[in-house]
Design an enzyme around this catalytic site. Structure first.
Site, PDB file in Angstrom:
ATOM      1  N   THR A 221      10.757   8.531  -0.936  1.00 17.93           N
ATOM      2  CA  THR A 221      10.538   7.287  -1.828  1.00 17.93           C
ATOM      3  C   THR A 221      10.322   6.389  -0.660  1.00 17.93           C
ATOM      4  O   THR A 221       9.969   6.539   0.314  1.00 17.93           O
ATOM      5  CB  THR A 221      11.733   6.817  -2.642  1.00 17.93           C
ATOM      6  OG1 THR A 221      12.947   6.673  -1.545  1.00 17.93           O
ATOM      7  CG2 THR A 221      12.261   8.126  -3.596  1.00 17.93           C
ATOM      8  N   GLU A 222      10.366   4.998  -1.196  1.00 13.11           N
ATOM      9  CA  GLU A 222      10.182   3.849  -0.085  1.00 13.11           C
ATOM     10  C   GLU A 222      11.365   3.795   0.723  1.00 13.11           C
ATOM     11  O   GLU A 222      11.369   2.809   1.405  1.00 13.11           O
ATOM     12  CB  GLU A 222       9.624   2.520  -1.118  1.00 13.11           C
ATOM     13  CG  GLU A 222       8.306   2.920  -1.522  1.00 13.11           C
ATOM     14  CD  GLU A 222       7.927   1.604  -2.647  1.00 13.11           C
ATOM     15  OE1 GLU A 222       8.522   0.570  -2.262  1.00 13.11           O
ATOM     16  OE2 GLU A 222       7.078   1.886  -3.272  1.00 13.11           O
TER      17      GLU A 222
ATOM     18  N   ASN B 193      21.006   2.169 -10.091  1.00 14.78           N
ATOM     19  CA  ASN B 193      20.165   2.814  -9.109  1.00 14.78           C
ATOM     20  C   ASN B 193      19.740   1.996  -7.606  1.00 14.78           C
ATOM     21  O   ASN B 193      19.401   2.322  -6.751  1.00 14.78           O
ATOM     22  CB  ASN B 193      19.039   3.555  -9.629  1.00 14.78           C
ATOM     23  CG  ASN B 193      17.911   3.571  -8.699  1.00 14.78           C
ATOM     24  OD1 ASN B 193      17.975   4.972  -8.121  1.00 14.78           O
ATOM     25  ND2 ASN B 193      16.789   2.919  -8.487  1.00 14.78           N
TER      26      ASN B 193
ATOM     27  N   GLY C 217      10.429   4.716  -6.692  1.00 17.02           N
ATOM     28  CA  GLY C 217      11.184   5.755  -6.008  1.00 17.02           C
ATOM     29  C   GLY C 217      11.810   6.377  -7.320  1.00 17.02           C
ATOM     30  O   GLY C 217      11.428   6.508  -8.512  1.00 17.02           O
TER      31      GLY C 217
ATOM     32  N   VAL D  56      15.494  12.000  -0.201  1.00 17.82           N
ATOM     33  CA  VAL D  56      14.411  12.011  -1.275  1.00 17.82           C
ATOM     34  C   VAL D  56      13.242  10.950  -0.709  1.00 17.82           C
ATOM     35  O   VAL D  56      13.572  10.109  -0.145  1.00 17.82           O
ATOM     36  CB  VAL D  56      14.912  11.120  -2.532  1.00 17.82           C
ATOM     37  CG1 VAL D  56      13.944  11.309  -3.566  1.00 17.82           C
ATOM     38  CG2 VAL D  56      16.456  11.860  -2.612  1.00 17.82           C
TER      39      VAL D  56
ATOM     40  N   VAL E 135      20.023  -8.207  -7.792  1.00 14.81           N
ATOM     41  CA  VAL E 135      21.308  -7.574  -8.093  1.00 14.81           C
ATOM     42  C   VAL E 135      22.501  -8.506  -7.193  1.00 14.81           C
ATOM     43  O   VAL E 135      23.537  -8.553  -7.549  1.00 14.81           O
ATOM     44  CB  VAL E 135      21.545  -6.312  -8.101  1.00 14.81           C
ATOM     45  CG1 VAL E 135      20.750  -5.403  -9.156  1.00 14.81           C
ATOM     46  CG2 VAL E 135      21.174  -5.521  -6.698  1.00 14.81           C
TER      47      VAL E 135
ATOM     48  N   TYR F 298      25.599   1.726   5.874  1.00 16.23           N
ATOM     49  CA  TYR F 298      25.197   1.998   4.666  1.00 16.23           C
ATOM     50  C   TYR F 298      26.020   3.312   4.397  1.00 16.23           C
ATOM     51  O   TYR F 298      26.302   3.464   3.069  1.00 16.23           O
ATOM     52  CB  TYR F 298      23.681   2.718   5.095  1.00 16.23           C
ATOM     53  CG  TYR F 298      22.962   3.452   3.864  1.00 16.23           C
ATOM     54  CD1 TYR F 298      22.669   2.958   2.850  1.00 16.23           C
ATOM     55  CD2 TYR F 298      22.893   4.973   3.891  1.00 16.23           C
ATOM     56  CE1 TYR F 298      22.227   3.532   1.710  1.00 16.23           C
ATOM     57  CE2 TYR F 298      22.281   5.618   2.589  1.00 16.23           C
ATOM     58  CZ  TYR F 298      22.096   4.772   1.639  1.00 16.23           C
ATOM     59  OH  TYR F 298      21.510   5.408   0.638  1.00 16.23           O
TER      60      TYR F 298
ATOM     61  N   ALA G  62      13.918  -0.255 -10.866  1.00 22.63           N
ATOM     62  CA  ALA G  62      12.957   0.485 -11.569  1.00 22.63           C
ATOM     63  C   ALA G  62      11.558   0.404 -11.052  1.00 22.63           C
ATOM     64  O   ALA G  62      10.668   1.044 -11.381  1.00 22.63           O
ATOM     65  CB  ALA G  62      13.215   0.509 -12.889  1.00 22.63           C
TER      66      ALA G  62
HETATM   67  P1  NDP Z   1      13.234   2.829  -3.066  1.00 20.97           P
HETATM   68  O1  NDP Z   1      13.245   1.784  -1.890  1.00 20.97           O
HETATM   69  O2  NDP Z   1      11.924   3.560  -3.495  1.00 20.97           O
HETATM   70  O3  NDP Z   1      13.656   2.117  -4.519  1.00 20.97           O
HETATM   71  C1  NDP Z   1      14.709   1.107  -4.447  1.00 20.97           C
HETATM   72  C2  NDP Z   1      14.899   0.320  -5.628  1.00 20.97           C
HETATM   73  O4  NDP Z   1      16.098  -0.626  -5.747  1.00 20.97           O
HETATM   74  C3  NDP Z   1      13.559  -0.508  -6.016  1.00 20.97           C
HETATM   75  O5  NDP Z   1      13.198  -0.587  -7.245  1.00 20.97           O
HETATM   76  C4  NDP Z   1      14.021  -1.970  -5.641  1.00 20.97           C
HETATM   77  O6  NDP Z   1      13.385  -2.948  -6.206  1.00 20.97           O
HETATM   78  C5  NDP Z   1      15.589  -1.964  -6.009  1.00 20.97           C
HETATM   79  N1  NDP Z   1      16.303  -2.748  -5.173  1.00 20.97           N
HETATM   80  C6  NDP Z   1      16.716  -2.886  -3.782  1.00 20.97           C
HETATM   81  N2  NDP Z   1      17.385  -4.286  -3.518  1.00 20.97           N
HETATM   82  C7  NDP Z   1      17.311  -4.776  -4.902  1.00 20.97           C
HETATM   83  C8  NDP Z   1      17.900  -5.990  -5.259  1.00 20.97           C
HETATM   84  N3  NDP Z   1      18.457  -7.013  -4.171  1.00 20.97           N
HETATM   85  N4  NDP Z   1      17.922  -6.417  -6.549  1.00 20.97           N
HETATM   86  C9  NDP Z   1      17.369  -5.591  -7.196  1.00 20.97           C
HETATM   87  N5  NDP Z   1      16.784  -4.477  -7.112  1.00 20.97           N
HETATM   88  C10 NDP Z   1      16.735  -4.096  -5.833  1.00 20.97           C
HETATM   89  O7  NDP Z   1      14.238   4.010  -2.892  1.00 20.97           O
HETATM   90  P2  NDP Z   1      15.126   4.975  -3.670  1.00 20.97           P
HETATM   91  O8  NDP Z   1      14.456   5.179  -4.834  1.00 20.97           O
HETATM   92  O9  NDP Z   1      15.118   6.329  -2.637  1.00 20.97           O
HETATM   93  O10 NDP Z   1      16.722   4.393  -3.721  1.00 20.97           O
HETATM   94  C11 NDP Z   1      17.368   4.328  -4.905  1.00 20.97           C
HETATM   95  C12 NDP Z   1      18.678   4.558  -4.825  1.00 20.97           C
HETATM   96  O11 NDP Z   1      18.962   5.845  -4.432  1.00 20.97           O
HETATM   97  C13 NDP Z   1      19.424   3.743  -3.868  1.00 20.97           C
HETATM   98  O12 NDP Z   1      20.514   3.305  -4.363  1.00 20.97           O
HETATM   99  C14 NDP Z   1      19.544   4.655  -2.565  1.00 20.97           C
HETATM  100  O13 NDP Z   1      20.616   4.275  -1.758  1.00 20.97           O
HETATM  101  C15 NDP Z   1      19.743   5.970  -3.292  1.00 20.97           C
HETATM  102  N6  NDP Z   1      19.628   7.076  -2.564  1.00 20.97           N
HETATM  103  C16 NDP Z   1      18.228   7.327  -2.118  1.00 20.97           C
HETATM  104  C17 NDP Z   1      18.212   8.368  -1.194  1.00 20.97           C
HETATM  105  C18 NDP Z   1      16.811   8.758  -0.349  1.00 20.97           C
HETATM  106  O14 NDP Z   1      16.785   9.565   0.313  1.00 20.97           O
HETATM  107  N7  NDP Z   1      15.637   8.091  -0.777  1.00 20.97           N
HETATM  108  C19 NDP Z   1      18.952   9.300  -1.135  1.00 20.97           C
HETATM  109  C20 NDP Z   1      20.350   9.069  -1.604  1.00 20.97           C
HETATM  110  C21 NDP Z   1      20.638   8.149  -2.359  1.00 20.97           C
HETATM  111  P3  NDP Z   1      12.627  -4.262  -5.740  1.00 20.97           P
HETATM  112  O15 NDP Z   1      12.544  -4.147  -4.559  1.00 20.97           O
HETATM  113  O16 NDP Z   1      11.642  -4.615  -6.604  1.00 20.97           O
HETATM  114  O17 NDP Z   1      13.943  -5.146  -6.026  1.00 20.97           O
HETATM  115  C1  8X3 Z   2      19.680   8.297   1.501  1.00 26.37           C
HETATM  116  C2  8X3 Z   2      19.765   9.635   2.365  1.00 26.37           C
HETATM  117  O1  8X3 Z   2      20.698  10.895   4.495  1.00 26.37           O
HETATM  118  O2  8X3 Z   2      19.238   8.710   4.580  1.00 26.37           O
HETATM  119  O3  8X3 Z   2      21.015   8.013   1.069  1.00 26.37           O
HETATM  120  O4  8X3 Z   2      21.626   8.485   4.069  1.00 26.37           O
HETATM  121  S1  8X3 Z   2      20.512   9.278   3.847  1.00 26.37           S
END
Ligand code: NDP
Ligand code: 8X3
Length: 252
Positions: free
Chosen positions: A188-189, A87, A13, A186, A61, A153, A10
């Site tokens: 995000t970071e 997430n 993103g 999306v 995690v 991935y 949380a």
């Molecule tokens: P962000 O990088 O913005 O957020 C990722 C989140 O995951 C952060 O809060 C981070 O927290 C947490 N995280 C990563 N690694 C760990 C870890 N080892 N332990 C605990 N927390 C972790 O990316 P998004 O919001 O885009 O991604 C969220 C989800 O959505 C992911 O599963 C991603 O694969 C998926 N997704 C994203 C897409 C996109 O285009 N952005 C498209 C499709 C799916 P912290 O670093 O503080 O631990």
């Molecule tokens: C994140 C979207 O297309 O970069 O899951 O894999 S993509």
């Protein structure tokens, strides 16, 4: 009595946007991530804006012991989770399979698959005990379609797709709902993390078209958890209008 949602990842993103949606909708929250400062800031801003209770848990995690210790430290009231949003996840690198960095592979597998499993095992047992629950897993278009250099991935997100199907079957006798949400691009970071801090390269991913925003996905999560108890959205693929699939994006 307020409902309770647990959101992993949380700190930015989609997870952060989901936390805002749930707080706005009156849910109490357990928010997790590795970056304690961000969790504390989010918790403070949500508590200031909405009448909700929030617990922050800092753990990686990938570390099974830490996941178990942290979640099991919650007292009985905080274990009555109505919604789990799995997430936390990431991508690392974008290279052909013969050149991939094996540490990156392990990070993705450990986070996106094993981390999701560690959290789900504990929380699904709480849901069984309390006879209620909805698990929302963040998959991806990468879990439906494999694209060039996305190899590991994509494989981890295909695993999320498969595990979502498995959870739906195994948790069926307990009437626990399981939804997989698969977004396209999306902003995000995510790309900054994939390219290890290279902001310029990350920015290029979203150039020339309007990507989804984290709040768009939070709205979808909000929709699926708001359906009546007898309705479960199994699987949702949500793309930017300018993106047909993992490889066809219309850029202007
Ligand atoms: P962000 O990088 O913005 O957020 C990722 C989140 O995951 C952060 O809060 C981070 O927290 C947490 N995280 C990563 N690694 C760990 C870890 N080892 N332990 C605990 N927390 C972790 O990316 P998004 O919001 O885009 O991604 C969220 C989800 O959505 C992911 O599963 C991603 O694969 C998926 N997704 C994203 C897409 C996109 O285009 N952005 C498209 C499709 C799916 P912290 O670093 O503080 O631990
Ligand atoms: C994140 C979207 O297309 O970069 O899951 O894999 S993509």
């Amino acid at each position: 009595m307020s409902k309770l949602a647990l959101i992993t990842g949380a700190t930015s993103g989609i997870g952060e946007a989901a936390a805002i949606w749930f707080a706005k909708s009156g849910y109490d929250l357990i928010i997790t991530g590795r970056r304690a400062d961000r969790l504390a800031a989010l918790s403070a801003s949500l508590k200031a804006a909405y009448p909700v209770k929030i617990k922050t848990l800092v753990f990686d995690v990938r570390e099974r012991d830490a996941v178990e210790t942290s979640l099991n430290s919650l007292d009985a009231g905080w274990q009555k989770v109505d919604v789990l949003v799995n997430n936390a996840g990431l991508s690392q690198g974008l290279e052909p399979i013969n050149e991939g960095n094996t540490t990156d592979w392990e990070t993705m597998i450990d986070t996106n698959i094993k981390g999701l499993l560690y959290v789900s095992r504990i929380v699904s047992n709480w849901m069984i005990e309390h006879k209620k629950g909805h698990i929302v897993n963040l998959g991806s278009i990468a879990g439906k379609q494999t694209y060039a250099n996305g190899n590991v991935y994509c494989a981890t997100k295909h695993a999320v797709d498969s595990l979502s199907q498995a959870m739906r079957i195994d948790l069926l006798p307990h009437l626990i709902r399981v939804t997989a949400i698969h977004p396209g691009a999306v902003e995000t970071e995510f790309s900054e993390v994939r390219f290890k801090g290279d902001k310029e390269r990350a920015k290029k991913v979203y150039e020339g078209f309007q990507p989804l925003a984290a709040a768009d996905i939070a709205d979808v999560i909000g929709y699926v958890v708001s359906c009546p108890p007898h309705v479960n959205i199994n699987d949702l693929l949500i793309m930017p209008t300018a993106q047909a699939n993992a490889v066809h994006t219309f850029r202007q």
